[in-house]
Design a protein around this motif. Structure first.
Motif, PDB file in Angstrom:
ATOM      1  N   PRO A 105       0.168  -0.783  -1.643  1.00  0.00           N
ATOM      2  CA  PRO A 105      -0.064  -1.008  -3.064  1.00  0.00           C
ATOM      3  C   PRO A 105       1.182  -0.631  -3.879  1.00  0.00           C
ATOM      4  CG  PRO A 105      -1.818   0.336  -2.101  1.00  0.00           C
ATOM      5  CD  PRO A 105      -0.726   0.228  -1.080  1.00  0.00           C
ATOM      6  N   VAL A 106       1.330  -1.252  -5.012  1.00  0.00           N
ATOM      7  CA  VAL A 106       2.487  -0.995  -5.876  1.00  0.00           C
ATOM      8  C   VAL A 106       2.583   0.483  -6.255  1.00  0.00           C
ATOM      9  CG1 VAL A 106       3.450  -1.461  -8.172  1.00  0.00           C
ATOM     10  CG2 VAL A 106       2.699  -3.339  -6.744  1.00  0.00           C
ATOM     11  N   ASP A 107       1.448   1.163  -6.440  1.00  0.00           N
ATOM     12  CA  ASP A 107       1.528   2.575  -6.840  1.00  0.00           C
ATOM     13  C   ASP A 107       2.223   3.420  -5.783  1.00  0.00           C
ATOM     14  OD1 ASP A 107      -0.922   2.294  -5.235  1.00  0.00           O
ATOM     15  OD2 ASP A 107      -1.410   4.345  -5.861  1.00  0.00           O
TER      16      ASP A 107
ATOM     17  N   LEU B 168       1.790  -8.718  12.925  1.00  0.00           N
ATOM     18  CA  LEU B 168       0.860  -7.601  12.802  1.00  0.00           C
ATOM     19  C   LEU B 168       1.266  -6.771  11.595  1.00  0.00           C
ATOM     20  CD1 LEU B 168      -1.608  -6.375  14.166  1.00  0.00           C
ATOM     21  CD2 LEU B 168      -0.075  -5.112  15.665  1.00  0.00           C
ATOM     22  N   ARG B 169       0.319  -6.584  10.684  1.00  0.00           N
ATOM     23  CA  ARG B 169       0.598  -5.920   9.412  1.00  0.00           C
ATOM     24  C   ARG B 169      -0.305  -4.705   9.218  1.00  0.00           C
ATOM     25  NH1 ARG B 169      -0.227  -9.771   4.503  1.00  0.00           N
ATOM     26  NH2 ARG B 169       1.801 -10.557   5.195  1.00  0.00           N
ATOM     27  N   ALA B 170       0.279  -3.559   8.963  1.00  0.00           N
ATOM     28  CA  ALA B 170      -0.472  -2.376   8.557  1.00  0.00           C
ATOM     29  C   ALA B 170      -0.734  -2.500   7.064  1.00  0.00           C
ATOM     30  CB  ALA B 170       0.329  -1.112   8.847  1.00  0.00           C
ATOM     31  N   THR B 171      -1.959  -2.259   6.641  1.00  0.00           N
ATOM     32  CA  THR B 171      -2.299  -2.402   5.230  1.00  0.00           C
ATOM     33  C   THR B 171      -2.940  -1.138   4.689  1.00  0.00           C
ATOM     34  OG1 THR B 171      -4.522  -3.278   5.638  1.00  0.00           O
ATOM     35  CG2 THR B 171      -2.737  -4.878   5.543  1.00  0.00           C
ATOM     36  N   GLY B 172      -2.655  -0.844   3.451  1.00  0.00           N
ATOM     37  CA  GLY B 172      -3.377   0.243   2.798  1.00  0.00           C
ATOM     38  C   GLY B 172      -2.557   1.473   2.508  1.00  0.00           C
TER      39      GLY B 172
ATOM     40  N   SER C  34       3.756  -7.601  -8.459  1.00  0.00           N
ATOM     41  CA  SER C  34       2.523  -7.995  -7.781  1.00  0.00           C
ATOM     42  C   SER C  34       1.666  -6.771  -7.479  1.00  0.00           C
ATOM     43  CB  SER C  34       2.852  -8.756  -6.496  1.00  0.00           C
ATOM     44  OG  SER C  34       3.405  -7.889  -5.544  1.00  0.00           O
ATOM     45  N   LYS C  35       0.486  -7.029  -6.990  1.00  0.00           N
ATOM     46  CA  LYS C  35      -0.460  -5.969  -6.646  1.00  0.00           C
ATOM     47  C   LYS C  35      -0.004  -5.195  -5.416  1.00  0.00           C
ATOM     48  CE  LYS C  35      -4.546  -6.324  -4.345  1.00  0.00           C
ATOM     49  NZ  LYS C  35      -5.676  -6.862  -3.800  1.00  0.00           N
TER      50      LYS C  35
END
Length: 128
Positions: free
Chosen positions: A99-101, A74-78, A7-8
């Protein structure tokens, strides 16, 4: 994680990597004024964006949301790295979406090494 990351984005929790299971109802920017947080306490899943590895303002927003009584997920993103996972958990994040990278450069084992975040909480150790 032994399988290929398809997935992304990947969700990181204390037990490892997971597929993205839900989208956040709202993603807060790191410069969200603290006085606006009370408008979102009713939500089930809030994301807080970390646009750069060096931008830690989201940690303060998470702590403030929890202090105001936010009970949802609560989710940290990025752009976060494994070294920041313990801090994210300490301030109130339930999970991190990366992200997958990033997951490929910092595999699950590196995140799991920080999953015992309470053991590294010096304030809790001082309090006894």
């Amino acid at each position: 994680m032994t399988q290929q990351l398809n997935s992304k984005d990947i969700i990181v929790r204390d037990d490892g990597f997971h597929a993205l299971d839900a989208e956040a109802e709202l993603i807060l920017a790191p410069d969200t004024p603290p006085e606006e947080l009370v408008d979102h306490l009713h939500r089930d899943l809030i994301g807080i964006d970390f646009p750069a590895f060096t931008d830690g303002r989201g940690f303060s927003l998470a702590r403030r949301l929890r202090e105001l009584g936010f009970q949802g997920r609560l989710r940290a993103t990025g752009r976060l790295i494994a070294d920041q996972y313990a801090m994210a958990r300490r301030v109130g994040f339930d999970e991190v979406q990366i992200p997958v990278d990033i997951a490929e450069r910092q595999p699950e084992a590196q995140w799991l090494a920080r999953a015992d975040w309470r053991a590294w909480d010096h304030r809790a150790q001082l309090a006894g």
